[in-house]
Design a protein around this motif. Structure first.
Motif, PDB file in Angstrom:
ATOM      1  N   LEU A 128      14.636  38.704  19.728  1.00 50.33           N
ATOM      2  CA  LEU A 128      13.302  38.920  20.278  1.00 50.33           C
ATOM      3  C   LEU A 128      12.280  39.428  19.264  1.00 50.33           C
ATOM      4  O   LEU A 128      11.076  39.252  19.457  1.00 50.33           O
ATOM      5  CB  LEU A 128      13.384  39.927  21.438  1.00 50.33           C
ATOM      6  CG  LEU A 128      14.227  39.491  22.633  1.00 50.33           C
ATOM      7  CD1 LEU A 128      14.451  40.662  23.581  1.00 50.33           C
ATOM      8  CD2 LEU A 128      13.557  38.334  23.363  1.00 50.33           C
ATOM      9  N   TYR A 197       7.804  40.607  31.902  1.00 54.40           N
ATOM     10  CA  TYR A 197       8.856  39.867  31.208  1.00 54.40           C
ATOM     11  C   TYR A 197       9.831  39.256  32.216  1.00 54.40           C
ATOM     12  O   TYR A 197      11.046  39.449  32.120  1.00 54.40           O
ATOM     13  CB  TYR A 197       9.618  40.788  30.258  1.00 54.40           C
ATOM     14  CG  TYR A 197       8.763  41.533  29.268  1.00 54.40           C
ATOM     15  CD1 TYR A 197       8.174  40.877  28.192  1.00 54.40           C
ATOM     16  CD2 TYR A 197       8.548  42.901  29.406  1.00 54.40           C
ATOM     17  CE1 TYR A 197       7.393  41.559  27.279  1.00 54.40           C
ATOM     18  CE2 TYR A 197       7.770  43.599  28.498  1.00 54.40           C
ATOM     19  CZ  TYR A 197       7.190  42.924  27.435  1.00 54.40           C
ATOM     20  OH  TYR A 197       6.412  43.611  26.533  1.00 54.40           O
ATOM     21  N   GLU A 200      12.888  37.413  30.952  1.00 51.70           N
ATOM     22  CA  GLU A 200      13.888  38.215  30.246  1.00 51.70           C
ATOM     23  C   GLU A 200      14.470  39.335  31.105  1.00 51.70           C
ATOM     24  O   GLU A 200      15.640  39.689  30.956  1.00 51.70           O
ATOM     25  CB  GLU A 200      13.261  38.835  28.983  1.00 51.70           C
ATOM     26  CG  GLU A 200      12.812  37.827  27.940  1.00 51.70           C
ATOM     27  CD  GLU A 200      13.989  37.181  27.210  1.00 51.70           C
ATOM     28  OE1 GLU A 200      15.134  37.620  27.430  1.00 51.70           O
ATOM     29  OE2 GLU A 200      13.750  36.240  26.438  1.00 51.70           O
ATOM     30  N   LEU A 222      11.641  44.881  23.727  1.00 52.84           N
ATOM     31  CA  LEU A 222      10.397  44.243  24.154  1.00 52.84           C
ATOM     32  C   LEU A 222       9.242  45.242  24.201  1.00 52.84           C
ATOM     33  O   LEU A 222       8.136  44.955  23.728  1.00 52.84           O
ATOM     34  CB  LEU A 222      10.596  43.602  25.529  1.00 52.84           C
ATOM     35  CG  LEU A 222      11.470  42.344  25.557  1.00 52.84           C
ATOM     36  CD1 LEU A 222      11.821  41.967  26.994  1.00 52.84           C
ATOM     37  CD2 LEU A 222      10.772  41.187  24.861  1.00 52.84           C
TER      38      LEU A 222
END
Length: 317
Positions: A128, A197, A200, A222
């Motif tokens: 990521l 997100y 994810e 993230l």
């Protein structure tokens, strides 16, 4: 001539040459672009200082002729039991002093949770945030968020929970929801993460958050990534991002503007500059510390206090 002979001895060449080669290889392979090598060198210097301090402390504590180590060694060579026992006693004292002057002696011991979950964290970082300038800081961040001490039950533990009547912090990243006085949810970071997100973190919920370390660590990467990217044009992008992770990026931007209006303050730098312009509350919250204290300590710990112990293990993954 004696100096030249000493330098040219095989032992000296091996030690000096080997150290230089090891440093060069460490720098070449350093995933943190030199920071890891620098911190490792600092740890070695601290070890040298600890030995030197212990030596001089021993000399100060044993400043009587009977404790002269040269005399004791000379007598020990004659095989008297008393002198041998005296040398053992001196060694015990020196060992104890090393324990006093070398608090970093066990810095390389990682929490059990770090050994288990750091590979997961690195895998998420590589996927990521592959261009992270100093990825080992993510391990430092997890420690800051979850470890009261390295031996505490919550350290690197996905089941770590900070629970009060008004707030709940979950897992290694302390994903938080807060409640108003009447019990209604005032703030829900997990819901925000799911919304932001979804691809994810769509499977993450308050019913399973403590059982999903993979999603917790993904959320840490993230949130840290996107907080830092808001400051991508600044030299201290990562420091600003960490301050934003803890206290919100908008607050960091206000503090940067306050810094910019102050003579001699560089709004692109954190340490010694923006960090000195805290606009957060200074009212005591936890343990006598204010929101300002907590935020500044967060950045200092993540960047300066905690990362060294993870560098070698992170690089080996």
């Amino acid at each position: 001539m004696n100096i030249i002979n000493s330098i040219s001895r095989h032992r000296s060449l091996f030690l000096v040459g080997g150290a230089l080669i090891a440093a060069a290889l460490s720098l070449y392979s350093d995933p943190d672009h030199g920071w890891g090598t620098a911190l490792s060198g600092l740890a070695i210097l601290q070890g040298i200082w600890a030995v030197a301090a212990s030596h001089w402390a021993r000399k100060a504590l044993m400043d009587y002729p009977e404790a002269d180590m040269r005399k004791l060694f000379a007598r020990a060579s004659e095989n008297p039991v008393g002198a041998g026992l005296a040398l053992v006693a001196v060694s015990i004292v020196l060992y104890g002093l090393l324990g006093v002057f070398s608090p970093r002696a066990h810095a390389g011991e990682l929490p059990a949770g770090a050994v288990k979950y750091m590979p997961v964290l690195k895998a998420e970082q590589v996927r990521l945030w592959p261009d992270h300038p100093r990825p080992v800081l993510l391990a430092s961040l997890v420690e800051q968020e979850s470890c009261i001490s390295l031996r505490s039950a919550g350290c690197w533990n996905p089941g770590a929970k900070l629970k009060t009547a008004r707030e709940e912090g979950a897992g290694v990243g302390q994903i938080t929801r807060a409640y108003a006085a009447g019990g209604a949810v005032r703030f829900d970071a997990l819901a925000d993460l799911r919304e932001q997100y979804g691809a994810e973190l769509g499977a993450l919920s308050w019913s399973n958050v403590y059982q999903r370390p993979d999603l917790q660590l993904r959320a840490v990467v993230l949130m840290s990534r996107d907080s830092a990217r808001q400051f991508r044009g600044a030299p201290a992008m990562l420091e600003f991002g960490d301050a934003g992770y803890n206290g919100g990026p908008a607050g960091v931007q206000r503090e940067r503007r306050a810094c910019a209006m102050t003579q001699g303050c560089d709004p692109g730098l954190w340490f010694g500059h923006v960090e000195r312009h805290c606009l957060k509350s200074r009212q005591p919250l936890y343990g006598g510390r204010s929101a300002c204290d907590i935020n500044r300590e967060h950045v200092r710990n993540v960047f300066q206090v905690r990362p060294a112990k993870y560098i070698t293990a992170w690089a080996a993954l």
